[in-house]
Scaffold this motif. Structure first.
Motif, mmCIF file in Angstrom:
data_model
loop_
_atom_site.group_PDB
_atom_site.id
_atom_site.type_symbol
_atom_site.label_atom_id
_atom_site.label_comp_id
_atom_site.label_asym_id
_atom_site.label_seq_id
_atom_site.Cartn_x
_atom_site.Cartn_y
_atom_site.Cartn_z
ATOM 1 N N UNK A 193 0.842 -1.189 0.000
ATOM 2 C CA UNK A 193 0.000 0.000 0.000
ATOM 3 C C UNK A 193 0.880 1.243 0.000
ATOM 4 N N UNK A 194 0.425 2.291 -0.695
ATOM 5 C CA UNK A 194 1.187 3.530 -0.778
ATOM 6 C C UNK A 194 0.296 4.693 -0.399
ATOM 7 N N UNK A 195 0.758 5.544 0.521
ATOM 8 C CA UNK A 195 0.019 6.746 0.879
ATOM 9 C C UNK A 195 0.357 7.859 -0.115
ATOM 10 N N UNK A 196 -0.679 8.485 -0.638
ATOM 11 C CA UNK A 196 -0.498 9.559 -1.615
ATOM 12 C C UNK A 196 -1.000 10.856 -0.994
ATOM 13 N N UNK A 197 -0.135 11.866 -0.940
ATOM 14 C CA UNK A 197 -0.485 13.132 -0.298
ATOM 15 C C UNK A 197 -0.463 14.266 -1.309
ATOM 16 N N UNK A 198 -1.530 15.019 -1.358
ATOM 17 C CA UNK A 198 -1.636 16.188 -2.229
ATOM 18 C C UNK A 198 -1.171 17.405 -1.439
ATOM 19 N N UNK A 199 -0.117 18.039 -1.908
ATOM 20 C CA UNK A 199 0.448 19.223 -1.250
ATOM 21 C C UNK A 199 -0.220 20.457 -1.840
ATOM 22 N N UNK A 200 -1.173 21.021 -1.078
ATOM 23 C CA UNK A 200 -1.968 22.121 -1.612
ATOM 24 C C UNK A 200 -1.125 23.373 -1.847
ATOM 25 N N UNK A 201 -0.069 23.544 -1.050
ATOM 26 C CA UNK A 201 0.755 24.747 -1.210
ATOM 27 C C UNK A 201 1.629 24.698 -2.441
ATOM 28 N N UNK A 202 2.213 23.519 -2.722
ATOM 29 C CA UNK A 202 3.138 23.409 -3.852
ATOM 30 C C UNK A 202 2.494 22.809 -5.100
ATOM 31 N N UNK A 203 1.238 22.410 -4.991
ATOM 32 C CA UNK A 203 0.482 21.851 -6.117
ATOM 33 C C UNK A 203 1.146 20.610 -6.714
ATOM 34 N N UNK A 204 1.706 19.774 -5.854
ATOM 35 C CA UNK A 204 2.224 18.512 -6.362
ATOM 36 C C UNK A 204 1.782 17.382 -5.449
ATOM 37 N N UNK A 205 2.031 16.158 -5.897
ATOM 38 C CA UNK A 205 1.622 14.970 -5.157
ATOM 39 C C UNK A 205 2.870 14.174 -4.802
ATOM 40 N N UNK A 206 2.978 13.814 -3.524
ATOM 41 C CA UNK A 206 4.092 12.986 -3.074
ATOM 42 C C UNK A 206 3.522 11.693 -2.504
ATOM 43 N N UNK A 248 -9.424 20.870 0.551
ATOM 44 C CA UNK A 248 -9.763 19.839 -0.413
ATOM 45 C C UNK A 248 -9.719 18.483 0.282
ATOM 46 N N UNK A 249 -10.273 17.480 -0.367
ATOM 47 C CA UNK A 249 -10.276 16.119 0.155
ATOM 48 C C UNK A 249 -9.832 15.171 -0.950
ATOM 49 N N UNK A 250 -9.331 13.997 -0.553
ATOM 50 C CA UNK A 250 -8.883 12.996 -1.526
ATOM 51 C C UNK A 250 -9.418 11.636 -1.127
ATOM 52 N N UNK A 251 -9.849 10.862 -2.116
ATOM 53 C CA UNK A 251 -10.264 9.472 -1.908
ATOM 54 C C UNK A 251 -9.698 8.646 -3.059
ATOM 55 N N UNK A 252 -9.612 7.347 -2.837
ATOM 56 C CA UNK A 252 -9.068 6.450 -3.855
ATOM 57 C C UNK A 252 -10.115 5.441 -4.280
ATOM 58 N N UNK A 277 0.833 20.423 3.742
ATOM 59 C CA UNK A 277 -0.177 19.367 3.719
ATOM 60 C C UNK A 277 -1.481 19.886 3.126
ATOM 61 N N UNK A 278 -2.106 19.038 2.298
ATOM 62 C CA UNK A 278 -3.420 19.366 1.750
ATOM 63 C C UNK A 278 -4.432 18.286 2.081
ATOM 64 N N UNK A 279 -4.238 17.072 1.553
ATOM 65 C CA UNK A 279 -5.105 15.933 1.848
ATOM 66 C C UNK A 279 -4.342 14.657 1.530
ATOM 67 N N UNK A 280 -4.848 13.530 2.009
ATOM 68 C CA UNK A 280 -4.117 12.270 1.880
ATOM 69 C C UNK A 280 -5.082 11.140 1.558
ATOM 70 N N UNK A 281 -4.614 10.152 0.807
ATOM 71 C CA UNK A 281 -5.390 8.955 0.516
ATOM 72 C C UNK A 281 -4.412 7.786 0.390
ATOM 73 N N UNK A 282 -4.942 6.587 0.191
ATOM 74 C CA UNK A 282 -4.098 5.388 0.145
ATOM 75 C C UNK A 282 -4.404 4.596 -1.113
ATOM 76 N N UNK A 283 -3.354 4.231 -1.847
ATOM 77 C CA UNK A 283 -3.471 3.326 -2.988
ATOM 78 C C UNK A 283 -3.278 1.904 -2.485
ATOM 79 N N UNK A 284 -4.280 1.035 -2.726
ATOM 80 C CA UNK A 284 -4.183 -0.347 -2.277
ATOM 81 C C UNK A 284 -3.322 -1.159 -3.229
#
Length: 551
Positions: free
Chosen positions: A279-292, A315-319, A543-550
């Protein structure tokens, strides 16, 4: 259901004092009985006391509360939707508190109790059914539990199915089991004791009962089958030859992983999972507009994607499957396809929501509540998004308006938990939405009001972390099979801003400032031991929002 016949009482078929075997009550004489019920069109009459009937039956409470019935007199009332012998028992219970329940009359009594809204009778039926689940009654009781959303009976049938799964797999009605129960059974450790090829064959048989409707669930169910434990010959000759598996890309991927584990066992962890597919946690960085992304197995962050859009506000994130959906307050929705590393703007929400909340159930994204931008008032509205159709659908609104609440899904239901009402007051309220009911119902409230809390779902239990209106740092847990919430104290002097589950672990993002203005930290929380173990993993700059890729 009930019809009235306005005739003079002297012309009624009821005969006070008559020795009728169908007359419901013998300890109360017919004196002062001012209403006659007729159980079927054979004109069998049951004299009753109207006032007692109104107190006992929710149906008759509504029947006589209608304005059109005020100052009117009625003759006999025909009850056409209740089996006559069940009606007799319900009326007898009204006077004596006694029911003669057995396996033969249980269904008729339960249906009568629901129609007449005699909840005392219904509770007796549920108590009897929950303690008398057997192989010959299991499927009827399970359908009864699912259709009425009766938690006690759902739990009783789950426990029976868990203890008798191998017998159920060979039963001619096995395919009638609902998907929620299938997932529950496949996830449970007791089922892991059954030979894996039998479990796989049971899944395929269940799908094949109605393949057009159920094949969409195959990849989800196969995730709970230990395909890597099957002999390689079985994988090649049986699983690879199954059209349902080969026609689904996700299922083919599971099969390839299982074959790979047989060929290269040194690249597989002790629990049988591919080390390259965690599993991988995916975080959307609202300040820098990128995803880590964060790989819990390696403990490393890395750049994941770049986006060319930005949101106003939170904002919110779901997978859903291999795609991450990010939604903002302006109603815009963007999808990141992680396989292709491409973005696509999806259909806009039907309603713009300030500080929206979302949850995923059966591949659909559910959104409820939030605030109206012009007035900052909380909202009641709810909607869901079908990623395959790129379409939003309006749902029945919640009973109460709320914002800054938690939205979580478990065991086939969506829960709206806590939040702020229109008086800017935190509430304990918990509402539940289910596909069968199509509406929201109140369920067990929180122990204390919570606003701005975060949620995570692990093994069907819903964990609620923090909240700006709680006097201490605590976690509340709801297990849908057990009534009520339990409280666990967690010693993190931080404000929870996000939570997610990766594998068997719960990760939370915290800030040391209640307004969320300082640096963030990622923590791992383990609830399996006492006391609860909390481990700080890393610092997060933005930090913006976070979700998980299964995996």
């Amino acid at each position: 259901m009930a019809t009235t016949n306005k005739v003079d009482n002297s012309q009624s078929n009821a005969k006070p004092g008559e020795d009728n075997k169908d007359e419901p009550c013998k300890i109360c004489c017919n004196d002062y009985k001012d209403l006659v019920l007729i159980g079927d069109y054979n004109a069998r009459c049951y004299p009753v006391h109207k006032s007692l009937l109104i107190i006992t039956s929710g149906y008759f409470q509504s029947f006589y509360s209608r304005k059109s019935f005020v100052q009117r007199e009625f003759g006999p009332i025909y009850i056409t939707d209740v089996e006559p012998s069940a009606l007799v028992q319900c009326l007898d219970f009204m006077y004596t508190g006694y029911l003669d329940i057995n396996s033969k009359n249980l269904r008729n009594l339960a249906e009568a109790a629901l129609v007449l809204k005699m909840y005392g009778v219904w509770e007796c039926c549920v108590d009897y059914a929950a303690t008398n689940v057997a192989m010959d009654s299991f499927f009827d009781l399970r359908m009864m539990a699912a259709s009425t959303i009766c938690v006690k009976l759902l739990h009783a049938t789950e426990i029976f199915a868990l203890c008798n799964f191998e017998r159920l797999m060979t039963h001619e009605e096995f395919a009638l089991i609902d998907k929620i129960l299938m997932v529950f059974l496949l996830k449970n450790k007791k089922v892991k004791m059954i030979p894996e090829h039998k479990v796989y064959e049971a899944v395929i048989a269940w799908i094949n009962f109605t393949p057009n409707k159920r094949k969409q669930h195959l990849s989800e169910l196969l995730n709970y089958v230990a395909l890597e434990q099957l002999p390689i010959d079985y994988l090649r000759e049986c699983v690879h030859a199954e059209p349902l598996v080969m026609n689904d890309a996700e299922c083919r991927n599971l099969l390839e992983k299982a074959l790979f584990s047989q060929i290269q066992p040194d690249l597989v962890t002790d629990d049988g999972s591919d080390t390259l597919m965690q599993d991988t946690m995916v975080m959307f960085d609202q300040g820098r507009k990128d995803v880590v992304s964060y790989d819990p197995w390696s403990g490393k962050w890395k750049d994941f994607a770049i986006c060319d859009f930005e949101f106003d506000g939170k904002c919110i994130a779901v997978t859903v499957e291999k795609c991450v959906y990010i939604m903002g307050e302006n109603g815009r929705v963007f999808r990141l396809d992680t396989d292709k590393n491409t973005w696509r703007e999806m259909a806009k929400m039907g309603t713009e929501r300030g500080d929206p909340r979302a949850a995923v159930l059966d591949g659909m994204i559910y959104v409820s509540g939030g605030t109206v931008s012009e007035t900052n008032k909380s909202m009641r509205t709810a909607e869901r998004f079908d990623p395959k159709k790129n379409l939003w659908e309006k749902l029945q609104s919640m009973k109460k308006p709320r914002s800054k609440h938690c939205l979580a899904s478990s065991r086939g239901f969506v829960y709206a938990i806590g939040g702020l009402n229109n008086n800017n007051t935190a509430v304990k309220l918990v509402e539940r939405w289910g596909p069968s009911s199509g509406g929201w119902i109140n369920v067990a409230p929180l122990k204390r009001p919570r606003s701005g809390a975060v949620s995570a779902v692990k093994e069907d239990s819903i964990y609620i972390f923090g909240g700006t209106f709680t006097p201490d740092i605590s976690v509340e847990v709801l297990n849908p099979t057990v009534s009520g919430w339990t409280t666990i104290n967690v010693t993190i002097p931080k404000n929870f801003v996000a939570a997610c589950v990766s594998g068997e672990d719960i990760y939370v993002v915290c800030s040391s400032d209640l307004m969320g203005n300082e640096k963030y930290e990622l923590h791992l929380i383990t609830f399996d031991d006492e006391p609860v173990i909390v481990e700080r993993i890393d610092n997060i700059q933005k930090f913006g929002c976070i979700s998980v890729l299964r995996s």
